[in-house]
Design a protein around this motif. Structure first.
Motif, mmCIF file in Angstrom:
data_model
loop_
_atom_site.group_PDB
_atom_site.id
_atom_site.type_symbol
_atom_site.label_atom_id
_atom_site.label_comp_id
_atom_site.label_asym_id
_atom_site.label_seq_id
_atom_site.Cartn_x
_atom_site.Cartn_y
_atom_site.Cartn_z
ATOM 1 N N ASN A 237 -2.993 4.896 -16.714
ATOM 2 C CA ASN A 237 -4.187 3.496 -17.167
ATOM 3 C C ASN A 237 -4.687 2.944 -18.208
ATOM 4 O OD1 ASN A 237 -4.234 2.939 -13.835
ATOM 5 N ND2 ASN A 237 -6.118 4.800 -13.450
ATOM 6 N N ASP A 238 -4.880 3.857 -18.823
ATOM 7 C CA ASP A 238 -5.436 3.585 -20.715
ATOM 8 C C ASP A 238 -4.007 2.675 -21.214
ATOM 9 O OD1 ASP A 238 -7.859 4.854 -20.044
ATOM 10 O OD2 ASP A 238 -7.402 6.760 -20.879
ATOM 11 N N THR A 239 -2.412 3.183 -21.084
ATOM 12 C CA THR A 239 -1.230 2.836 -21.257
ATOM 13 C C THR A 239 -0.804 1.445 -20.527
ATOM 14 O OG1 THR A 239 -1.011 5.324 -21.831
ATOM 15 C CG2 THR A 239 1.196 3.129 -22.541
ATOM 16 N N TYR A 240 -0.603 1.763 -19.589
ATOM 17 C CA TYR A 240 -0.331 0.769 -18.886
ATOM 18 C C TYR A 240 -1.947 -0.052 -18.314
ATOM 19 C CZ TYR A 240 3.881 3.533 -19.361
ATOM 20 O OH TYR A 240 5.139 4.619 -20.346
ATOM 21 N N GLY A 241 -2.407 -0.347 -18.165
ATOM 22 C CA GLY A 241 -3.388 -0.902 -17.522
ATOM 23 C C GLY A 241 -3.473 -0.293 -16.011
ATOM 24 N N HIS A 242 -4.663 -0.875 -15.443
ATOM 25 C CA HIS A 242 -5.340 -0.422 -13.761
ATOM 26 C C HIS A 242 -4.292 -0.280 -12.950
ATOM 27 C CE1 HIS A 242 -8.537 1.311 -16.329
ATOM 28 N NE2 HIS A 242 -8.933 2.542 -15.361
ATOM 29 N N MET A 243 -3.707 -2.051 -12.935
ATOM 30 C CA MET A 243 -3.016 -2.147 -11.486
ATOM 31 C C MET A 243 -1.235 -1.782 -12.151
ATOM 32 S SD MET A 243 -4.446 -5.038 -10.780
ATOM 33 C CE MET A 243 -2.931 -6.247 -9.878
ATOM 34 N N VAL A 244 -0.846 -1.686 -13.404
ATOM 35 C CA VAL A 244 0.337 -0.227 -13.056
ATOM 36 C C VAL A 244 0.018 0.717 -12.218
ATOM 37 C CG1 VAL A 244 1.942 0.787 -14.360
ATOM 38 C CG2 VAL A 244 1.199 -1.058 -14.979
ATOM 39 N N GLY A 245 -1.413 1.233 -12.381
ATOM 40 C CA GLY A 245 -1.587 2.669 -12.024
ATOM 41 C C GLY A 245 -1.851 2.113 -10.507
ATOM 42 N N ASP A 246 -2.269 1.407 -10.137
ATOM 43 C CA ASP A 246 -2.764 0.958 -8.954
ATOM 44 C C ASP A 246 -1.076 0.969 -7.114
ATOM 45 O OD1 ASP A 246 -5.424 0.833 -8.558
ATOM 46 O OD2 ASP A 246 -5.555 -1.337 -8.886
ATOM 47 N N GLN A 247 -0.111 0.390 -8.735
ATOM 48 C CA GLN A 247 1.266 1.086 -8.468
ATOM 49 C C GLN A 247 1.881 1.993 -8.003
ATOM 50 O OE1 GLN A 247 4.120 -1.952 -10.208
ATOM 51 N NE2 GLN A 247 2.839 -3.295 -10.888
ATOM 52 N N VAL A 248 1.198 2.568 -8.962
ATOM 53 C CA VAL A 248 1.523 3.679 -8.963
ATOM 54 C C VAL A 248 1.226 4.703 -7.959
ATOM 55 C CG1 VAL A 248 1.257 6.516 -9.753
ATOM 56 C CG2 VAL A 248 2.088 4.548 -11.568
ATOM 57 N N LEU A 249 -0.105 4.415 -7.404
ATOM 58 C CA LEU A 249 -0.430 4.926 -5.992
ATOM 59 C C LEU A 249 -0.052 4.580 -4.738
ATOM 60 C CD1 LEU A 249 -4.396 4.532 -7.119
ATOM 61 C CD2 LEU A 249 -2.838 6.809 -7.301
ATOM 62 N N VAL A 250 0.275 3.328 -4.918
ATOM 63 C CA VAL A 250 0.870 2.678 -4.098
ATOM 64 C C VAL A 250 2.015 3.212 -3.831
ATOM 65 C CG1 VAL A 250 2.120 1.220 -2.747
ATOM 66 C CG2 VAL A 250 -0.294 0.042 -3.738
ATOM 67 N N LYS A 251 3.283 3.868 -4.745
ATOM 68 C CA LYS A 251 4.389 4.171 -4.541
ATOM 69 C C LYS A 251 4.755 5.831 -4.094
ATOM 70 C CE LYS A 251 8.449 4.798 -5.730
ATOM 71 N NZ LYS A 251 10.219 3.113 -5.267
ATOM 72 N N ILE A 252 3.578 6.531 -4.428
ATOM 73 C CA ILE A 252 3.011 7.393 -4.378
ATOM 74 C C ILE A 252 2.818 7.944 -2.298
ATOM 75 C CG2 ILE A 252 1.517 9.623 -4.007
ATOM 76 C CD1 ILE A 252 3.641 10.056 -7.227
ATOM 77 N N SER A 253 1.882 7.049 -2.026
ATOM 78 C CA SER A 253 2.094 7.341 -0.885
ATOM 79 C C SER A 253 2.629 6.685 -0.144
ATOM 80 C CB SER A 253 0.149 5.509 -0.329
ATOM 81 O OG SER A 253 0.724 4.318 -1.028
ATOM 82 N N SER A 254 2.856 5.673 -0.711
ATOM 83 C CA SER A 254 5.306 5.132 0.457
ATOM 84 C C SER A 254 5.901 6.538 0.703
ATOM 85 C CB SER A 254 5.556 4.130 -0.360
ATOM 86 O OG SER A 254 5.340 2.922 -0.554
ATOM 87 N N LEU A 255 6.034 7.225 -0.436
ATOM 88 C CA LEU A 255 6.633 7.883 -0.289
ATOM 89 C C LEU A 255 6.975 9.280 0.586
ATOM 90 C CD1 LEU A 255 7.584 8.857 -4.617
ATOM 91 C CD2 LEU A 255 9.380 7.624 -2.932
ATOM 92 N N LEU A 256 4.802 9.591 0.371
ATOM 93 C CA LEU A 256 4.304 10.472 1.415
ATOM 94 C C LEU A 256 4.706 9.774 2.251
ATOM 95 C CD1 LEU A 256 1.106 11.414 -0.523
ATOM 96 C CD2 LEU A 256 3.298 12.636 -0.818
ATOM 97 N N LYS A 257 4.661 8.549 2.807
ATOM 98 C CA LYS A 257 4.782 8.464 3.958
ATOM 99 C C LYS A 257 6.547 8.742 5.012
ATOM 100 C CE LYS A 257 1.768 4.540 3.915
ATOM 101 N NZ LYS A 257 1.086 3.248 3.445
ATOM 102 N N TRP A 258 7.001 8.575 3.757
ATOM 103 C CA TRP A 258 8.434 8.883 3.825
ATOM 104 C C TRP A 258 8.800 9.714 3.928
ATOM 105 C CZ3 TRP A 258 12.620 4.971 4.576
ATOM 106 C CH2 TRP A 258 13.574 4.690 4.660
ATOM 107 N N GLU A 259 8.627 10.497 4.003
ATOM 108 C CA GLU A 259 9.225 12.025 3.127
ATOM 109 C C GLU A 259 8.799 13.047 4.039
ATOM 110 O OE1 GLU A 259 11.629 13.580 1.050
ATOM 111 O OE2 GLU A 259 11.812 11.661 0.168
ATOM 112 N N LEU A 260 7.271 13.268 5.131
ATOM 113 C CA LEU A 260 6.734 13.949 6.031
ATOM 114 C C LEU A 260 6.911 13.275 7.018
ATOM 115 C CD1 LEU A 260 3.010 13.505 3.836
ATOM 116 C CD2 LEU A 260 5.183 15.469 4.046
ATOM 117 N N ARG A 261 6.402 14.310 8.249
ATOM 118 C CA ARG A 261 6.911 14.034 9.522
ATOM 119 C C ARG A 261 6.238 12.929 10.094
ATOM 120 N NH1 ARG A 261 5.954 20.480 11.465
ATOM 121 N NH2 ARG A 261 3.581 19.656 9.958
ATOM 122 N N ASN A 262 5.539 12.994 11.295
ATOM 123 C CA ASN A 262 5.203 11.486 11.777
ATOM 124 C C ASN A 262 3.815 12.921 12.023
ATOM 125 O OD1 ASN A 262 7.046 9.163 12.507
ATOM 126 N ND2 ASN A 262 7.807 10.306 13.487
#
Length: 404
Positions: free
Chosen positions: A278-303
């Motif tokens: 957040n400090d280096t790239y800004g909170h918008m990029v931090g939000d992108q990271v959180l969205v990316k993580i959530s997408s990876l979790l949905k993809w990798e885990l079971r229904n």
């Protein structure tokens, strides 16, 4: 490698857009735009929303049953004004029977408010008044002409249909309930049919009119309930369920586990040095990271896995029917996928990130607070041990992630 019992479900990750996948990720119809399918049936509804809607219906149903259990006998005062004494007395007996039936339904829903029980009581709470009307009208027409029956009485079935609008039902549920209510009325018309088809069409038109109004009101209530639920339980950034829903779901899973004497595992994620992102790239990029993580979790885990945003950069996953060894292998795989992923800034800078994970297994009959405390301690142990690693309880030795 992950245990085979988990790997059998890995191919389901290739179908992340399936409705069931969205249910467990906390999105489903709770995403930014609802679809007409969500109002038509419950096939896309999450279990938590179904339970929430069921409780809403139960509370309203108890109030309606109690109100009419009291008001129906009191209406007999008007019967003695509008009818002859013999007919009014017949109505009074029928009203008392209906009142007792409604009280019985109220007590039944108080003792058990499962989804199936609610459906049964809801159906009977509307069917009983229609049966009361049908039986009473058959009795009245034995001693008086139909045209002499007061309008306030002949409008009863249409008022009953209109009252369906009090409940947030799907279109399929509302139509099914309307069909059940209409059956006794259809039989009544068949018995009383005298060749005047215009009168039958008039009654049918009124029934369709009131039924359409009730369906419209039901759909409106459903949409409103969806919106309120979405705003109060779904994380707007990631689309995952929030802590409130997670607690409800994990309590239900633990209750089931206690009943069948089987365990489950949970893992808690915390992004390493997220403040630095957040400090280096800004909170918008931090939000992108959180969205990316959530997408990876949905993809990798079971229904069947329950994924939630637990805090700012913390995520928690509940894995039903997985023991610690299996869950640890899953955590290793997910952490490796996260470490290999990245997001791009507007300046085309690649931002990579890692995660620390605590994994533990539920012990039958233990308090949920104790389970959360244990996995939280393991998460901080992973962070204190250097981050980018998985820590678990002593069933397995702690496993450190090794970059490939």
């Amino acid at each position: 490698m992950p245990n085979s019992s988990y790997s059998e479900n890995d191919d389901r990750r290739q179908h992340v857009n399936k409705p069931q996948k969205l249910l467990n990720s906390g999105k489903s119809f709770f995403a930014s735009n609802s679809t007409i399918e969500d109002v038509i049936s419950t096939s896309h509804h999450s279990k938590d929303f179904i339970q929430t809607r069921n409780q809403y219906i139960v509370e309203r149903l108890k109030l309606v049953c109690l109100f009419f259990a009291i008001s129906v006998p009191l209406s007999s005062l008007f019967d003695f004004i509008a009818f002859e004494n013999v007919q009014a007395e017949l109505l009074l007996v029928n009203r008392l029977i209906l009142s007792c039936a409604l009280i019985g339904l109220c007590q039944l829903i108080r003792r058990s408010n499962t989804v199936n029980m609610t459906r049964l009581v809801l159906t009977l709470s509307f069917l009983f008044p229609v049966l009361f009307y049908t039986a009473t009208e058959l009795s009245l027409t034995q001693t008086m002409a139909y045209r002499d029956i007061p309008l306030s009485f002949t409008l009863i079935p249409y008022l009953i249909v209109a009252m369906l609008g009090l409940f947030p039902l799907t279109l399929i549920g509302g139509i099914a309930l309307l069909s059940v209510i209409s059956l006794p009325l259809t039989i009544l018309e068949y018995i009383q049919y005298s060749g005047n088809y215009a009168a039958v069409i008039d009654k049918l038109w009124l029934l369709v009119l009131f039924g359409g109004i009730s369906l419209w009101l039901q759909s409106g209530q459903m949409v409103m309930l969806m919106k309120l639920y979405r705003e109060s339980t779904i994380d707007s950034l990631t689309g995952l369920i929030n802590r409130r829903v997670l607690i409800r779901q994990i309590e239900a899973i633990s209750k089931n586990s206690n009943a069948v004497q089987k365990s489950f595992s949970i893992m808690m994620f915390d992004l390493d040095h997220f403040k630095r992102v957040n400090d280096t790239y800004g909170h918008m990029v931090g939000d992108q990271v959180l969205v990316k993580i959530s997408s990876l979790l949905k993809w990798e885990l079971r229904n069947s896995d329950v994924i939630a945003r637990f805090g700012g950069e913390e995520f928690l996953v509940v894995m039903p029917h997985l023991e610690l060894e299996q869950a640890t292998h899953v955590a290793l795989r997910v952490a490796d996928v996260i470490r290999k992923s990245s997001v791009m800034t507007d300046q085309q800078q690649e931002v990579t990130f890692t995660t620390s994970i605590g994994v533990t297994q539920y012990i039958v009959d233990e308090p949920i607070a104790k389970l959360f405390k244990r996995v939280d301690d393991l998460l901080y142990q992973a962070k204190n041990q250097g981050r980018d690693r998985v820590e678990n309880t002593p069933v397995l030795e702690p496993v450190e992630l090794v970059a490939s």
